[in-house]
Design an enzyme around this catalytic site. Sequence first.
Site, PDB file in Angstrom:
ATOM      1  N   ASP A 435       0.858  -1.186   0.000  1.00 41.31           N
ATOM      2  CA  ASP A 435       0.000   0.000   0.000  1.00 41.31           C
ATOM      3  C   ASP A 435       0.895   1.238   0.000  1.00 41.31           C
ATOM      4  O   ASP A 435       1.805   1.357   0.832  1.00 41.31           O
ATOM      5  CB  ASP A 435      -0.911  -0.005   1.231  1.00 41.31           C
ATOM      6  CG  ASP A 435      -1.887   1.154   1.219  1.00 41.31           C
ATOM      7  OD1 ASP A 435      -2.587   1.318   0.204  1.00 41.31           O
ATOM      8  OD2 ASP A 435      -1.949   1.898   2.222  1.00 41.31           O
ATOM      9  N   ILE A 436       0.671   2.161  -0.935  1.00 37.68           N
ATOM     10  CA  ILE A 436       1.474   3.383  -1.015  1.00 37.68           C
ATOM     11  C   ILE A 436       1.160   4.268   0.193  1.00 37.68           C
ATOM     12  O   ILE A 436      -0.003   4.544   0.485  1.00 37.68           O
ATOM     13  CB  ILE A 436       1.189   4.131  -2.328  1.00 37.68           C
ATOM     14  CG1 ILE A 436       1.593   3.255  -3.526  1.00 37.68           C
ATOM     15  CG2 ILE A 436       1.949   5.455  -2.370  1.00 37.68           C
ATOM     16  CD1 ILE A 436       1.246   3.852  -4.874  1.00 37.68           C
ATOM     17  N   GLU A 478      -4.528   2.259  -4.473  1.00 35.63           N
ATOM     18  CA  GLU A 478      -3.072   2.297  -4.394  1.00 35.63           C
ATOM     19  C   GLU A 478      -2.498   1.026  -3.786  1.00 35.63           C
ATOM     20  O   GLU A 478      -1.348   0.997  -3.350  1.00 35.63           O
ATOM     21  CB  GLU A 478      -2.631   3.511  -3.553  1.00 35.63           C
ATOM     22  CG  GLU A 478      -2.986   3.449  -2.078  1.00 35.63           C
ATOM     23  CD  GLU A 478      -4.394   3.935  -1.764  1.00 35.63           C
ATOM     24  OE1 GLU A 478      -4.650   4.227  -0.582  1.00 35.63           O
ATOM     25  OE2 GLU A 478      -5.219   4.026  -2.684  1.00 35.63           O
TER      26      GLU A 478
END
Length: 561
Positions: A435-436, A478
Amino acid sequence: MDNQQQDYISDRLNVLRLRFIERLRGELAYLSDFADQVRKGHVDELALNDCRQRLHKLAGSGGTFGFPSLGEFARDLEKRLKREQKALAAESDGQFDFLPVDENIADQLELLIGIADLDNPLSTERERSVQPDEELVSHGMLVRLIVVLDATDQLKALPDELQKYGFSVETIESREGVLLASSADPCNAAAVLCSDASIEGVARWLEAHPRGAYQPPVPVVCIGQAENFDRRYHVAQHGARAFMSAPVDLPELVERLETLVQELAAGTKGRVMIVDDDRELAEHYCLVLKSAGIEAHAVSDPLTLLSELYAFEPELLLMDIELGAHSGVILARMIRFHARWLSLPIVYLSSEDDPERQLRALSGGADEFLVKPISEDYLIRAVQMRCHRARQLSELMNRDSLTRLLKHSVIKQEVERERQRCTRGDYSSVAVLLDIDHFKQVNDTWGHAQGDVVIRTLANLLRNRLRESDAIGRYGGEEFLVVLPHCEPSAALRLMSGILESFSELEFSSEEEVFHVTFSAGVAKINDFSAGDQIIEAADKALYERKRNGRNGVTLYTDNA
């Protein structure tokens, strides 16, 4: 016996083994369906006898073609089914349409399918290409680029920047449009990058180093200052596949390179099924296509066509119009009954040259006509182009439009498939959920367009740093989900930490401002769970444990996570 004869016999044996594997896939598809019918209580005497005969053939051929365990298991199961058949025949005395076959038979059939490990058409190819854990920490795909440096200095900084994205980069110099002597071989490069001032010299250099027959040319990406029509036309005239203005937008360049690399890698590949009752001619076509790197499979009996389709999963179907007692036109219409094959390109390969009859035949559900006799060269090129188009359509259906990674539903299926494979094969695999970090802040500060650039950049980095045998998908927004076969958790932690380090060093710019981004990741060992959803949930828990501890890192799932 001389070497040439030995090579010929060896090649023919390999062909026979491939034929057996292809037939085995069809048999396994049938046995899986038969197991379902057993559980539903829909098995009659005829179906039971047919299943026993198929098991008898597998028992006799399994060991010969390299599947000894499969052959022994099939032999035992054949004997069990024969005893069951006799007992049921005595009990029913012809009074019932369906026989109460013991459900344990269905369990045994599924075990047989597991032993063969061919239930997933891609499983054997994927596992064959997997490298040991020690190789996992290196650039799995090793995408090789050649950068041509000249007096303009427009590409001077590119090699270092591209290496941060996981590309392997070689440089050569050009002076006054002439490339200096170099050991660099363009035939093995995924792309060549040059300035518009060097395009003519690059074109001559590539012409002097032609690729093999039926191989697409090495793509050239040109970078320059000129925006006018004449200059762009000049660049295109000398073979460039892309033109980008300097100073180059690096994420955009990487995305374009990824597209060209994928097209080049898939340029000569394909899966073609040939349906023709002339066995020798069908075999000839198969050998011609295989000589060009295309996987081909011949079917001579229309009665097995549907099961063979599901077993082989072709990208293109070549079919004669006249197939003994059967019509290819009607078969094409019948194939379209199944939603799975609505998008399958069907091309008639026939001696029929009457345009009116061809049109009537095409109305039955096929797409095009190729008229016999057809030259080998024309056949190869025609098949390559149609397979490429079919692959593009498949990409649209199964790939995320922004990242070109597997879609949510497809990557989830890969997790479950790998769980089944590593359970049967008794090896370790892991799943990673990424996950960004602070992605909402990226969108709010720099805009959604820059957010998309960040997502695409991480997708490209993952694709370059992971192996071809690994599965990568966009899980949502994301988030990314990765499946790493034949991988211990410790190796996955090292690998993902290395990718995180590279990603955090990349610079993103917006309106002359530069920013950096990191990600958090959770790792779960696939073998520790009994369902794909449980694996993803465990990786998700490890991910959030990482976030609670400051983000920008990789965490392994434990029972306390």
